[in-house]
Design a protein around this motif. Structure first.
Motif, PDB file in Angstrom:
ATOM      1  N   ASN A 109       0.811  -1.237   0.000  1.00 16.30           N
ATOM      2  CA  ASN A 109       0.000   0.000   0.000  1.00 16.30           C
ATOM      3  C   ASN A 109       0.835   1.274   0.000  1.00 16.30           C
ATOM      4  O   ASN A 109       0.282   2.371   0.175  1.00 16.30           O
ATOM      5  N   ASN A 110       2.175   1.113  -0.114  1.00 12.09           N
ATOM      6  CA  ASN A 110       3.083   2.278  -0.098  1.00 12.09           C
ATOM      7  C   ASN A 110       3.063   3.036   1.226  1.00 12.09           C
ATOM      8  O   ASN A 110       3.419   4.209   1.270  1.00 12.09           O
ATOM      9  N   GLU A 111       2.645   2.367   2.290  1.00  7.82           N
ATOM     10  CA  GLU A 111       2.696   3.001   3.616  1.00  7.82           C
ATOM     11  C   GLU A 111       4.096   2.870   4.206  1.00  7.82           C
ATOM     12  O   GLU A 111       4.490   3.639   5.081  1.00  7.82           O
ATOM     13  N   ILE A 112       4.836   1.836   3.749  1.00  6.18           N
ATOM     14  CA  ILE A 112       6.245   1.650   4.124  1.00  6.18           C
ATOM     15  C   ILE A 112       7.022   1.613   2.810  1.00  6.18           C
ATOM     16  O   ILE A 112       6.638   0.891   1.890  1.00  6.18           O
ATOM     17  N   PRO A 113       8.114   2.400   2.713  1.00  6.97           N
ATOM     18  CA  PRO A 113       8.873   2.407   1.453  1.00  6.97           C
ATOM     19  C   PRO A 113       9.611   1.096   1.230  1.00  6.97           C
ATOM     20  O   PRO A 113       9.986   0.410   2.195  1.00  6.97           O
ATOM     21  N   SER A 114       9.824   0.753  -0.026  1.00 11.26           N
ATOM     22  CA  SER A 114      10.625  -0.429  -0.351  1.00 11.26           C
ATOM     23  C   SER A 114      11.336  -0.172  -1.673  1.00 11.26           C
ATOM     24  O   SER A 114      10.938   0.702  -2.433  1.00 11.26           O
ATOM     25  N   ASN A 115      12.367  -0.947  -1.909  1.00 14.14           N
ATOM     26  CA  ASN A 115      13.165  -0.822  -3.119  1.00 14.14           C
ATOM     27  C   ASN A 115      12.680  -1.888  -4.104  1.00 14.14           C
ATOM     28  O   ASN A 115      13.113  -3.044  -4.063  1.00 14.14           O
ATOM     29  N   ILE A 116      11.780  -1.489  -4.984  1.00 15.43           N
ATOM     30  CA  ILE A 116      11.066  -2.452  -5.839  1.00 15.43           C
ATOM     31  C   ILE A 116      11.909  -2.862  -7.049  1.00 15.43           C
ATOM     32  O   ILE A 116      12.540  -2.025  -7.693  1.00 15.43           O
ATOM     33  N   ILE A 117      11.906  -4.144  -7.327  1.00 21.14           N
ATOM     34  CA  ILE A 117      12.599  -4.728  -8.476  1.00 21.14           C
ATOM     35  C   ILE A 117      11.641  -4.939  -9.637  1.00 21.14           C
ATOM     36  O   ILE A 117      11.940  -4.628 -10.779  1.00 21.14           O
ATOM     37  N   LEU A 118      10.491  -5.508  -9.318  1.00 20.15           N
ATOM     38  CA  LEU A 118       9.512  -5.858 -10.350  1.00 20.15           C
ATOM     39  C   LEU A 118       8.123  -5.893  -9.710  1.00 20.15           C
ATOM     40  O   LEU A 118       7.986  -6.283  -8.541  1.00 20.15           O
ATOM     41  N   GLU A 119       7.148  -5.495 -10.502  1.00 15.93           N
ATOM     42  CA  GLU A 119       5.779  -5.455  -9.981  1.00 15.93           C
ATOM     43  C   GLU A 119       4.812  -5.721 -11.118  1.00 15.93           C
ATOM     44  O   GLU A 119       5.057  -5.312 -12.257  1.00 15.93           O
ATOM     45  N   ASN A 120       3.742  -6.443 -10.835  1.00 15.12           N
ATOM     46  CA  ASN A 120       2.632  -6.505 -11.775  1.00 15.12           C
ATOM     47  C   ASN A 120       1.339  -6.402 -10.983  1.00 15.12           C
ATOM     48  O   ASN A 120       1.376  -6.030  -9.798  1.00 15.12           O
ATOM     49  N   GLU A 121       0.223  -6.718 -11.612  1.00 18.17           N
ATOM     50  CA  GLU A 121      -1.075  -6.529 -10.952  1.00 18.17           C
ATOM     51  C   GLU A 121      -1.187  -7.330  -9.653  1.00 18.17           C
ATOM     52  O   GLU A 121      -1.797  -6.872  -8.686  1.00 18.17           O
ATOM     53  N   ASN A 122      -0.577  -8.501  -9.631  1.00 18.58           N
ATOM     54  CA  ASN A 122      -0.811  -9.415  -8.511  1.00 18.58           C
ATOM     55  C   ASN A 122       0.386  -9.664  -7.595  1.00 18.58           C
ATOM     56  O   ASN A 122       0.217 -10.222  -6.514  1.00 18.58           O
ATOM     57  N   PHE A 123       1.594  -9.276  -8.042  1.00 17.92           N
ATOM     58  CA  PHE A 123       2.800  -9.612  -7.274  1.00 17.92           C
ATOM     59  C   PHE A 123       3.761  -8.437  -7.196  1.00 17.92           C
ATOM     60  O   PHE A 123       3.735  -7.542  -8.052  1.00 17.92           O
ATOM     61  N   LEU A 124       4.623  -8.510  -6.177  1.00 17.77           N
ATOM     62  CA  LEU A 124       5.619  -7.456  -5.956  1.00 17.77           C
ATOM     63  C   LEU A 124       6.925  -8.113  -5.532  1.00 17.77           C
ATOM     64  O   LEU A 124       6.922  -9.082  -4.755  1.00 17.77           O
TER      65      LEU A 124
END
Ligand code: 5GP
Ligand code: ZN
Length: 118
Positions: A9-24
Motif C-alpha cells: 500500500n506504499n505506507e512503508i517504502p521499499s526498493n522495488i525490483i519488479l511489480e505486476n497486478e498481482n505480485f511485488l
C-alpha cells in the motif's frame, strides 16, 4: 495490517525490483546474499500452507521473471519460503526469498540430530 501489506500500500517504502497486478518483488532490508529479494502476492496469504495452486502458478512465472530481471537466472540462485514456527517465519505474509549473486553455502540448519526422524 501486516508489514508487507503496508509495503504493497506504499505506507512503508521499499526498493522495488519488479511489480505486476498481482505480485511485488523488492530488496530484503537485511540481505543475506549479494542478491536477496522478497517476492510476495499482493493479496494477503499467511504462508505457503494457505496458498492456492492458482496463485503459485502465477507466482512461479513472476519469480522466474524476477530472476531474469536480476540477471541471476543463468548463474543460479535459491528460492526459500519459511513456514511457521519451526520454519522461522517472521513476517506472516507469504514471501519467497530469492538469493544469489554468489555461490551460496548449504550448511547448518538446526542443532537437532538430522537423522533423528529417519
Ligand atoms: P522470514 O524470516 O519471515 O522468512 O523473512 C522476513 C524477511 O523480511 C527478513 O529477511 C527481513 O529482513 C525482511 N523484512 C522485514 N521487515 C522488512 C521491511 O520493512 N522491509 C523489507 N524490505 N524487508 C523486511
Ligand atoms: Zn499482509
Amino acid at each position: 495490517m501486516c508489514i508487507f501489506c503496508k509495503i504493497i500500500n506504499n505506507e512503508i517504502p521499499s526498493n522495488i525490483i519488479l511489480e505486476n497486478e498481482n505480485f511485488l518483488a523488492f530488496h530484503d532490508i537485511n540481505p543475506k546474499a549479494p542478491v536477496h529479494i522478497l517476492a510476495i502476492p499482493k493479496i494477503h496469504v499467511d504462508s505457503f500452507n494457505e496458498v492456492t495452486p492458482q496463485i503459485m502458478k502465477d507466482m512461479t512465472l513472476f519469480m522466474q521473471d524476477v530472476a531474469k530481471e536480476l540477471g541471476i537466472d543463468k548463474s543460479g540462485y535459491r528460492v526459500i519460503t519459511n513456514i511457521g514456527e519451526d520454519g522461522g517465519q517472521e513476517v506472516k505474509h507469504l514471501h519467497f526469498h530469492l538469493l544469489g549473486g554468489a555461490k551460496l553455502a548449504w550448511s547448518h540448519l538446526s542443532d537437532a540430530d538430522p537423522k533423528s526422524m529417519i
